[in-house]
Scaffold this active site. Structure first.
Site, PDB file in Angstrom:
ATOM      1  N   SER A 252       0.716  -1.125   0.131  1.00  0.00           N
ATOM      2  CA  SER A 252       0.055  -0.255  -0.100  1.00  0.00           C
ATOM      3  C   SER A 252       0.885   1.363   0.012  1.00  0.00           C
ATOM      4  O   SER A 252       1.986   1.075   0.405  1.00  0.00           O
ATOM      5  CB  SER A 252      -0.820  -0.038   1.181  1.00  0.00           C
ATOM      6  OG  SER A 252      -1.506   1.230   1.460  1.00  0.00           O
TER       7      SER A 252
ATOM      8  N   TYR B 271      -2.832  -1.320  10.198  1.00  0.00           N
ATOM      9  CA  TYR B 271      -2.596  -1.704   8.849  1.00  0.00           C
ATOM     10  C   TYR B 271      -1.198  -0.912   8.244  1.00  0.00           C
ATOM     11  O   TYR B 271      -0.636  -1.620   7.468  1.00  0.00           O
ATOM     12  CB  TYR B 271      -3.724  -0.955   7.907  1.00  0.00           C
ATOM     13  CG  TYR B 271      -3.747  -0.786   6.395  1.00  0.00           C
ATOM     14  CD1 TYR B 271      -4.335  -2.098   5.854  1.00  0.00           C
ATOM     15  CD2 TYR B 271      -3.333   0.060   5.645  1.00  0.00           C
ATOM     16  CE1 TYR B 271      -4.395  -2.249   4.518  1.00  0.00           C
ATOM     17  CE2 TYR B 271      -3.267  -0.166   4.342  1.00  0.00           C
ATOM     18  CZ  TYR B 271      -3.784  -1.065   3.860  1.00  0.00           C
ATOM     19  OH  TYR B 271      -3.885  -1.292   2.275  1.00  0.00           O
TER      20      TYR B 271
END
Length: 259
Positions: free
Chosen positions: A137, A150
């Site tokens: 990401s 995350y």
């Protein structure tokens, strides 16, 4: 043969179909929607590839990683692994409970670690090298408020990618990461959206990405033309990371474009 985790929708589905277009057989894993995985498999077959499907729940480690071996057995070998399955949070650091933290770290870091181990051991045994692509990401590179587990897991997966690249290079196995920004997928509530109709002032290219645009980069890294590329992270983010502290899909106007 390629294994793509989380291939029932979004980036995983687009990647499985793209790899089939490029001539690969594809092992598909799903978590929540078996019917959707069957539709992905049908698309793979429509492009001439063989397909096999397995359930994968990365909160059930270490046994969940057995799915990689079952898919390799079903299709005869494994040449490519795409660690795409993932999950996230939208909760403050102070309010994050242990169960949520553990789930995100298991799915986004420990699961890819164990699946990569299974795949790499088979690649080494087969000979001839291989490709591992980890879908991280932009938040492996830049933090986001409300996404502490995350960010921690994806950042860890980014460094794991680099370490694996060093250790597996002698076996001809390349390991790279693809770091998407905002992509129109079920995870962002935008599945089947025409990204060219959505305005994102906080992204230099002015829109979200399409899952197929991420799949194209994954396919390059999984293919023969990327044989001298390893240990790298490839952002697919419309230029968002280049904005540094100005970045954000949440921005509502274009004022940042003016000095």
């Amino acid at each position: 043969m390629a294994v793509v985790t989380g291939a029932e929708s979004g980036i995983g589905r687009a990647t499985a179909v793209r790899l089939a277009r490029d001539g690969m057989d594809v092992g598909i894993t799903w978590y929540a929607d078996e019917d959707a995985a069957a539709r992905t498999a049908a698309e793979v077959r429509a492009h001439g590839g063989r397909a096999a499907v397995e359930h994968l729940d990365l909160t059930r480690l270490p046994d969940a990683a057995d799915a990689v071996d079952r898919l390799a057995d079903a299709l005869g070998r494994i040449d490519v692994l795409v660690n795409n399955a993932g999950t996230g949070t939208a909760i403050s650091f102070l309010d994050t409970d242990f169960a949520t933290l553990r789930e995100v770290v298991d799915v986004d870091l420990l699961g890819p670690y164990l699946c990569s181990q299974r795949a790499a051991r088979r690649m080494v045994g087969q000979g001839g090298g291989g490709r591992i692509v980890n879908v991280t990401s932009v938040h492996a590179h830049q933090p986001r408020v409300g996404a502490a587990p995350y960010c921690a897991a994806k950042g860890g997966l980014g460094l794991l990618t680099q370490t694996m690249a060093l250790e597996l290079a002698e076996h001809g196995i390349t390991v790279n990461a693809v770091a998407p920004g905002e992509i129109a997928t079920p995870m962002t509530g935008q599945e089947d959206t025409d990204v060219h109709t959505v305005e994102r002032p906080g992204v230099p290219l002015g829109r979200p990405g399409d899952a197929r645009e991420v799949a194209a980069v994954v396919a390059f890294l999984a293919g023969p033309e990327a044989g001298y590329v390893t240990g790298a992270s490839w952002p697919v983010d419309g230029g968002m990371l280049r904005m540094g502290p100005m970045a954000g899909s949440h921005l509502t106007d274009h004022s940042w474009r003016r000095p």
